[in-house]
Scaffold this motif. Structure first.
Motif, PDB file in Angstrom:
ATOM      1  N   VAL A  62      -2.617  -2.621   0.139  1.00 50.88           N
ATOM      2  CA  VAL A  62      -1.586  -3.556   0.610  1.00 50.88           C
ATOM      3  C   VAL A  62      -0.756  -4.031  -0.571  1.00 50.88           C
ATOM      4  O   VAL A  62       0.480  -4.048  -0.518  1.00 50.88           O
ATOM      5  CB  VAL A  62      -2.237  -4.733   1.350  1.00 50.88           C
ATOM      6  N   PHE A  63      -1.438  -4.391  -1.675  1.00 54.00           N
ATOM      7  CA  PHE A  63      -0.672  -4.897  -2.809  1.00 54.00           C
ATOM      8  C   PHE A  63       0.169  -3.802  -3.469  1.00 54.00           C
ATOM      9  O   PHE A  63       1.286  -4.066  -3.921  1.00 54.00           O
ATOM     10  CB  PHE A  63      -1.607  -5.569  -3.830  1.00 54.00           C
ATOM     11  N   VAL A  64      -0.354  -2.585  -3.488  1.00 54.86           N
ATOM     12  CA  VAL A  64       0.468  -1.479  -4.010  1.00 54.86           C
ATOM     13  C   VAL A  64       1.733  -1.336  -3.171  1.00 54.86           C
ATOM     14  O   VAL A  64       2.844  -1.204  -3.688  1.00 54.86           O
ATOM     15  CB  VAL A  64      -0.348  -0.169  -4.029  1.00 54.86           C
ATOM     16  N   CYS A  65       1.549  -1.415  -1.837  1.00 59.60           N
ATOM     17  CA  CYS A  65       2.712  -1.287  -0.946  1.00 59.60           C
ATOM     18  C   CYS A  65       3.688  -2.421  -1.179  1.00 59.60           C
ATOM     19  O   CYS A  65       4.908  -2.205  -1.257  1.00 59.60           O
ATOM     20  CB  CYS A  65       2.261  -1.281   0.514  1.00 59.60           C
ATOM     21  N   VAL A  66       3.153  -3.654  -1.266  1.00 64.99           N
ATOM     22  CA  VAL A  66       4.033  -4.812  -1.489  1.00 64.99           C
ATOM     23  C   VAL A  66       4.820  -4.621  -2.776  1.00 64.99           C
ATOM     24  O   VAL A  66       6.032  -4.798  -2.828  1.00 64.99           O
ATOM     25  CB  VAL A  66       3.200  -6.114  -1.548  1.00 64.99           C
ATOM     26  N   HIS A  67       4.105  -4.192  -3.812  1.00 63.04           N
ATOM     27  CA  HIS A  67       4.736  -4.020  -5.113  1.00 63.04           C
ATOM     28  C   HIS A  67       5.845  -2.975  -5.052  1.00 63.04           C
ATOM     29  O   HIS A  67       6.941  -3.173  -5.570  1.00 63.04           O
ATOM     30  CB  HIS A  67       3.658  -3.617  -6.130  1.00 63.04           C
ATOM     31  N   LEU A  68       5.549  -1.847  -4.370  1.00 62.19           N
ATOM     32  CA  LEU A  68       6.562  -0.805  -4.255  1.00 62.19           C
ATOM     33  C   LEU A  68       7.738  -1.266  -3.414  1.00 62.19           C
ATOM     34  O   LEU A  68       8.889  -0.965  -3.706  1.00 62.19           O
ATOM     35  CB  LEU A  68       5.948   0.460  -3.639  1.00 62.19           C
ATOM     36  N   SER A  69       7.426  -2.047  -2.346  1.00 61.51           N
ATOM     37  CA  SER A  69       8.506  -2.436  -1.435  1.00 61.51           C
ATOM     38  C   SER A  69       9.386  -3.526  -2.031  1.00 61.51           C
ATOM     39  O   SER A  69      10.403  -3.885  -1.435  1.00 61.51           O
ATOM     40  CB  SER A  69       7.920  -2.891  -0.099  1.00 61.51           C
ATOM     41  N   LEU A  70       9.013  -4.056  -3.191  1.00 63.76           N
ATOM     42  CA  LEU A  70       9.878  -5.049  -3.835  1.00 63.76           C
ATOM     43  C   LEU A  70      11.284  -4.499  -4.044  1.00 63.76           C
ATOM     44  O   LEU A  70      12.259  -5.250  -4.026  1.00 63.76           O
ATOM     45  CB  LEU A  70       9.287  -5.475  -5.187  1.00 63.76           C
ATOM     46  N   ALA A  71      11.372  -3.172  -4.227  1.00 58.75           N
ATOM     47  CA  ALA A  71      12.690  -2.562  -4.452  1.00 58.75           C
ATOM     48  C   ALA A  71      13.619  -2.781  -3.267  1.00 58.75           C
ATOM     49  O   ALA A  71      14.839  -2.694  -3.403  1.00 58.75           O
ATOM     50  CB  ALA A  71      12.535  -1.069  -4.725  1.00 58.75           C
ATOM     51  N   LEU A  72      13.030  -3.079  -2.092  1.00 64.50           N
ATOM     52  CA  LEU A  72      13.868  -3.351  -0.919  1.00 64.50           C
ATOM     53  C   LEU A  72      14.546  -4.703  -1.035  1.00 64.50           C
ATOM     54  O   LEU A  72      15.580  -4.950  -0.402  1.00 64.50           O
ATOM     55  CB  LEU A  72      13.009  -3.328   0.344  1.00 64.50           C
ATOM     56  N   PHE A  73      13.947  -5.627  -1.838  1.00 60.69           N
ATOM     57  CA  PHE A  73      14.432  -7.004  -1.862  1.00 60.69           C
ATOM     58  C   PHE A  73      15.165  -7.357  -3.146  1.00 60.69           C
ATOM     59  O   PHE A  73      15.802  -8.380  -3.231  1.00 60.69           O
ATOM     60  CB  PHE A  73      13.255  -7.965  -1.656  1.00 60.69           C
ATOM     61  N   GLU A  74      15.022  -6.506  -4.160  1.00 61.12           N
ATOM     62  CA  GLU A  74      15.717  -6.759  -5.412  1.00 61.12           C
ATOM     63  C   GLU A  74      17.114  -6.156  -5.349  1.00 61.12           C
ATOM     64  O   GLU A  74      17.336  -5.156  -4.663  1.00 61.12           O
ATOM     65  CB  GLU A  74      14.947  -6.122  -6.582  1.00 61.12           C
ATOM     66  N   GLU A  75      18.018  -6.717  -6.122  1.00 58.71           N
ATOM     67  CA  GLU A  75      19.366  -6.165  -6.182  1.00 58.71           C
ATOM     68  C   GLU A  75      19.337  -4.739  -6.696  1.00 58.71           C
ATOM     69  O   GLU A  75      18.640  -4.476  -7.682  1.00 58.71           O
ATOM     70  CB  GLU A  75      20.239  -7.025  -7.130  1.00 58.71           C
ATOM     71  N   PRO A  76      20.026  -3.729  -6.177  1.00 54.88           N
ATOM     72  CA  PRO A  76      20.771  -3.763  -4.927  1.00 54.88           C
ATOM     73  C   PRO A  76      19.823  -3.689  -3.735  1.00 54.88           C
ATOM     74  O   PRO A  76      19.094  -2.718  -3.591  1.00 54.88           O
ATOM     75  CB  PRO A  76      21.627  -2.509  -5.010  1.00 54.88           C
TER      76      PRO A  76
ATOM     77  N   LEU B 275      18.287  -4.073   0.304  1.00 56.85           N
ATOM     78  CA  LEU B 275      18.524  -3.905   1.733  1.00 56.85           C
ATOM     79  C   LEU B 275      18.434  -5.298   2.376  1.00 56.85           C
ATOM     80  O   LEU B 275      19.226  -5.655   3.238  1.00 56.85           O
ATOM     81  CB  LEU B 275      17.456  -2.961   2.287  1.00 56.85           C
ATOM     82  N   PHE B 276      17.430  -6.099   1.929  1.00 53.04           N
ATOM     83  CA  PHE B 276      17.240  -7.475   2.403  1.00 53.04           C
ATOM     84  C   PHE B 276      17.165  -8.362   1.169  1.00 53.04           C
ATOM     85  O   PHE B 276      16.074  -8.554   0.626  1.00 53.04           O
ATOM     86  CB  PHE B 276      15.953  -7.602   3.204  1.00 53.04           C
TER      87      PHE B 276
ATOM     88  N   LEU C 233      17.600   1.095  -1.256  1.00 53.00           N
ATOM     89  CA  LEU C 233      16.520   2.058  -1.395  1.00 53.00           C
ATOM     90  C   LEU C 233      16.571   3.139  -0.311  1.00 53.00           C
ATOM     91  O   LEU C 233      16.412   4.330  -0.603  1.00 53.00           O
ATOM     92  CB  LEU C 233      15.166   1.332  -1.349  1.00 53.00           C
ATOM     93  N   ALA C 234      16.836   2.724   0.922  1.00 52.69           N
ATOM     94  CA  ALA C 234      16.836   3.695   2.014  1.00 52.69           C
ATOM     95  C   ALA C 234      17.926   4.740   1.811  1.00 52.69           C
ATOM     96  O   ALA C 234      17.680   5.952   1.906  1.00 52.69           O
ATOM     97  CB  ALA C 234      17.019   2.975   3.340  1.00 52.69           C
ATOM     98  N   SER C 235      19.140   4.269   1.490  1.00 59.17           N
ATOM     99  CA  SER C 235      20.235   5.222   1.263  1.00 59.17           C
ATOM    100  C   SER C 235      19.903   6.157   0.107  1.00 59.17           C
ATOM    101  O   SER C 235      20.171   7.364   0.175  1.00 59.17           O
ATOM    102  CB  SER C 235      21.528   4.480   0.946  1.00 59.17           C
TER     103      SER C 235
END
Lengths: 635, 635
Positions: free
Chosen positions: A26-40, A42-43, A554-556
């Protein structure tokens, strides 16, 4: 290589506990998904929020590492590259966070350079052994591939020089009016693109239009560089993959044997002149390592291990235990159909027998194949016609009747046994179709098409029922079974690709975010036509409407990288991002091509080749034969 | 399987005579090259001329076949598919000629439908055994690949249905303004093109622009069809190739053994209890089958075959003879340098020794590597600068000095020995560069740039000298040697590709000739912009200026087919030719893709993989070891 004191073993069990492992994931996922919330983003989230989350994750990773250190002898711990990697990455990330945070505090915008390192945690926590193995495989391939790659580059450069000399002074123009082979760097890039075939035949046309003979230059180039060198890359990668695989398997077999011998030495007692393990000890051991083994299965294994039934298991047989436990033994109880127990007279009546005979007949399958084909045609036709939407219900009821008839004929528990993959598959498809059609009817009657996505899923489910054709053709089933069997390892490649994609995506976002904007396709303002960047005016990137292929989140980025993996038009993307930044940006795209297409895709192909060869030549192992023999002996 | 009467053997020798074989090849070439002179022709000739030539060729082929029938037992002759094929093709071609000729006489233009059959003669005259083997390999692969292909087509169709339902009603438009997935056939074609990656990511962009989620559809499609299915095709082809190769080798080994036993039975005499072949008989036999064997080589082979030197060769050793003769034995005479014989005092002087030490030193090679690199930079620079054209002479003299120094140091006959491939290579490159520079200077001084082609060749030769870098890097030499070793078999693939290209080219010329015209690229009349065919207006084919990619003569057709083999933009070519004729024309292009890319290119890749694995694991065979042992024993 673990400590064996009782306390260390308790710690080890705690370390291996599923909850601990799940928490790490879970923490690995959270850490990786940080890229979704940091500039630039998605959220978008403020910097303090993401940095607190990151520090939290790092603390957890550090804690996990300390925990691991407690259960491992110090020597072993410090020799393991995994642990060093994790520690270095934690330190680097913290340094990066501090620098970035302090610069941000004085309103200087800098680069979060540690972000591409994040997948290190995904790779190095010991649960993802497969991905690590794939990375090792790549690392081992590098020295061998390096010389082939250098020779290949040399060949591209020689051809670039020739192109420059042959075509540079002719004043030729491409179809887009650009100059043709006038600059050595551009020429080398164009020819590298030609290796990937992405600009064939456009790159040849001006010279070919000028003179027939120049096509020979390009044909030679393609034969040497595209066909021969690319095949040699595959050959080198494949050869290394096989060699590496053999070594890994040999090492694993050695380790297993070594550990089994250790276990034997602990449990052995002297019987006569030989050391043996007593039957009772052996049974206790098996029950500890495989708690949910059935007693008949245990008895079978014992009979194989202690052939003379002397009450002892000798060393040779003891060492086989791990392999024996790996072999799946399915207990089949031939049961009577429940209906036969409940209403024997009806079930055994001549009408019932006729039905069962009919269902078992080959023609029954053929009739349903024809029904599926007709169904396919109906799906292809316009569904707005009411007649067709009624037919939909007809088909569904036919399928349900088929399942019911089969359940009537075959014993339900045997029909849905654990190994009866295809029956489950069939059942699930029909259930999905049923759900889809009911959902569709409900939505249609509500006359509110509000959720496009649900409608789309319903649609896909309705079409997927045509997959039933696969079930009824034996050869198709064999191919699909092979593909499904290699599925789990394909997921490893998914992990590998994800790690590489993530690192490249983060770098790409730092380098290219905001440079290319996407506007609604219906906009035709001049700004929208050049993706919001005047530098793209007249470029193939803008003309092909690739504005949505950007690194703005990240998605794009992942989608762009996927397109780059597929290779075609990658030079248009590379040119576009080079235009909005600098020509050096092309290096990013070339590097991606080398890493993903030349290395990873080739390893993927090597893996599929090997898996298929194994599937073609699969024969029962010695041990399985031993078990089968025993079962036959026992009757 | 040949007749053994003296007359039949004389006929057989005559059949196998090099002049007869060369004549057959000449006629096969003439027959194939007729396509250059028939409408649509590169060099037009009247129908009567080409038809007389064709009848002449057919007569020769028939004569050759009759000759073959005379030396073969009747049973064997009529069982051989080769002969049947040739006869049927001769008859069909004659029928076609008669029909076409009589229709032509009454001014009705019909189709020469027998022309795609012409390569049958190339394949079936027994000299091109390799190509026949490759064709057999393809034929054997077909049943296995068929089911994978059907499953693949099924998958494409399912996805087409989904695309139609998901995107058809949305009113989306491509970047070119065309409608998007509205017709099932067009959708299937677009998705087939996506498998070849040729229209990625363009085919995805409209849906992706509309909604982010739809990219998942395309990603799934690409993973399943492009990555997995295409790899499976390679796996199936490769697996069959290996199986087939093993069978062929086994069969050949069996045949060889069988024939050697027959020979032994004819020559044997009884010695003691065993049958043997006398030494004199054995020697005579070897001299008959290998007339130019040296007496020392013969003696060596005899020593190996008759170890006890008893004057007889036993059966086991006799059977090895064919293999023994295949092993190349190089006689190396360590000779003194001629200069040492002529001027021993000068050659042994301390200055001379220093020079020789210098040339042998590693730094000598490095210095010349640096010189080559500087030379590369000079070539890349503008040659109009007089300083640079002087430098040209400097470099050339440096290279000549290098060769002279090497000849001074090493014994010339050993340096240019038969096995010293790299020395020859080096020498040839420098000679070529010398010739090129002299020719260039002559032309420049004559101030008449009249022959562009000669100038181009001169230019290429000058650049090719950079290949010398390969010679000085050991790892590069290994790779290149491997590639050169598999060269002959690659030529087989050349033959295979030629046969398929020829058949497709002739069909393409019949179907598409004259539909697309090429105009000088400087023309910008509206006619030139649409390749002389209004149907192409607004098409990608015309926009990309592909007018020269047409089927108006054999050479152009081959170039188009080459472009189709490289795959990229093949859908643009297919669309173009479909626009000027009929949508069904796309089937021609799809069929070409299946035959050439899915079958032949995969076999080529399989072949390169196998060749590299063999090269990696090459070890000396048992027999070679036996010879080496003997040589060592003899000292």
């Amino acid at each position: 290589p673990f400590q064996t004191s009782p306390q260390a073993i308790r710690l080890y069990y705690f370390y291996k506990h599923w909850a601990m492992r799940a928490a790490t994931y879970v923490f690995v996922c959270v850490h990786l998904s940080l890229a979704l919330f940091e500039e630039p983003a998605l959220f978008p989230l403020p910097f303090w929020a993401t940095s607190i989350a990151e520090v939290l994750c790092l603390t957890v990773f550090f804690g996990r590492l300390v925990h691991f250190a407690k259960v491992t002898p110090q020597m072993v711990f410090w020799k393991d590259t995994k642990n060093i990697c994790i520690m270095v990455t934690i330190v680097l990330t913290l340094i990066d966070l501090i620098i970035y945070g302090s610069l941000e505090a004085v309103y200087i915008h800098s680069v979060r350079w540690s972000r591409p390192l994040r997948p290190v945690f995904l790779i190095n926590f010991s649960e993802s052994r497969q991905i690590r193995r794939a990375f090792r495989s790549i690392r081992n391939t590098l020295p061998d591939i390096l010389y082939v790659f250098l020779l290949f580059l040399f060949s591209v450069l020689i051809f670039s020089l020739m192109a420059l000399k042959l075509f540079g002074d002719r004043g030729l123009r491409t179809a887009e009016g650009a100059s043709y082979f006038t600059n050595i760097l551009e020429t080398a890039f164009e020819l590298y693109v030609l290796v990937t075939t992405a600009n064939s035949p456009d790159v040849m046309m001006p010279a070919y239009n000028f003179n027939w003979w120049y096509s020979l230059y390009f044909i030679t180039y393609i034969i040497i560089n595209t066909y021969i060198f690319m095949s040699v890359f595959l050959a080198v990668v494949y050869n290394n993959y096989r060699k590496h695989l053999k070594n890994e398997i040999r090492k694993l077999a050695y380790l297993k044997r070594h550990k089994m011998i250790e276990a034997f030495n602990i449990l052995k007692v002297k019987v006569g002149t030989e050391f043996m393990v007593k039957e009772a000890t052996w049974k206790r051991l098996v029950k500890v390592v495989a708690p949910d083994i059935s007693s008949s299965h245990l008895e079978l294994l014992l009979r194989i291990s202690d052939e003379g039934q002397k009450g002892h298991v000798d060393k040779t047989n003891f060492l086989r235990l791990a392999d024996l436990l790996n072999i799946q033994v399915v207990t089949i109880n031939i049961k009577r159909h429940p209906l036969e127990a409940w209403v024997p007279r009806v079930y055994q009546s001549s009408a019932s027998l006729l039905i069962k005979k009919m269902v078992r007949h080959r023609i029954f399958i053929w009739v349903y194949d024809v029904i599926i084909l007709i169904n396919a045609i109906f799906i292809a036709l316009d569904e707005k016609n009411p007649f067709i939407s009624y037919a939909e219900w007809l088909f569904l009821s036919l399928y349900v009747i088929e399942i019911l008839l089969k359940l009537y004929t075959y014993e339900p528990r045997a029909y849905f046994g654990r190994k009866q993959f295809w029956n489950w598959f069939d059942m699930l498809i029909i259930l999905a179709a049923l759900v889809a059609t009911v959902a569709n009817a409900t939505i249609q009657s509500a006359r509110k098409y509000n959720s496009q996505q649900i409608l789309d899923i319903v649609l896909i489910l309705r079409i997927l029922r045509l997959l039933r054709v696969i079930v009824s053709i034996q050869r198709f089933r064999v191919i699909v079974t092979t593909l499904i069997n290699i599925g789990p390892t394909m997921l490893t490649f998914g992990g590998l690709v994800f790690v590489v994609y993530y690192a490249f995506a983060v770098i790409g976002m730092e380098a290219f975010h905001g440079k290319v904007q996407f506007f609604d396709p219906n906009f035709t303002t001049s700004d929208a036509l050049v993706c919001g960047n005047p530098a793209l005016k007249g470029s193939a990137f803008a003309r092909d409407r690739y504005c949505k292929n950007n690194f703005n989140d990240l998605a794009s980025s992942f989608i762009v990288l996927m397109e780059l993996t597929v290779v075609n038009q990658w030079h248009v993307l590379a040119d576009g991002f080079a235009l909005v930044t600098h020509q050096a940006a092309k290096l990013y795209f070339i590097l991606f091509h080398i890493v993903v297409v030349i290395l990873i895709v080739n390893i993927f192909v090597a893996f599929i080749l090997e898996a298929f060869f194994v599937a073609y030549s699969l024969e029962k192992s010695e041990l399985e034969t031993a078990i089968e023999k025993k079962i036959q002996e026992l009757g």
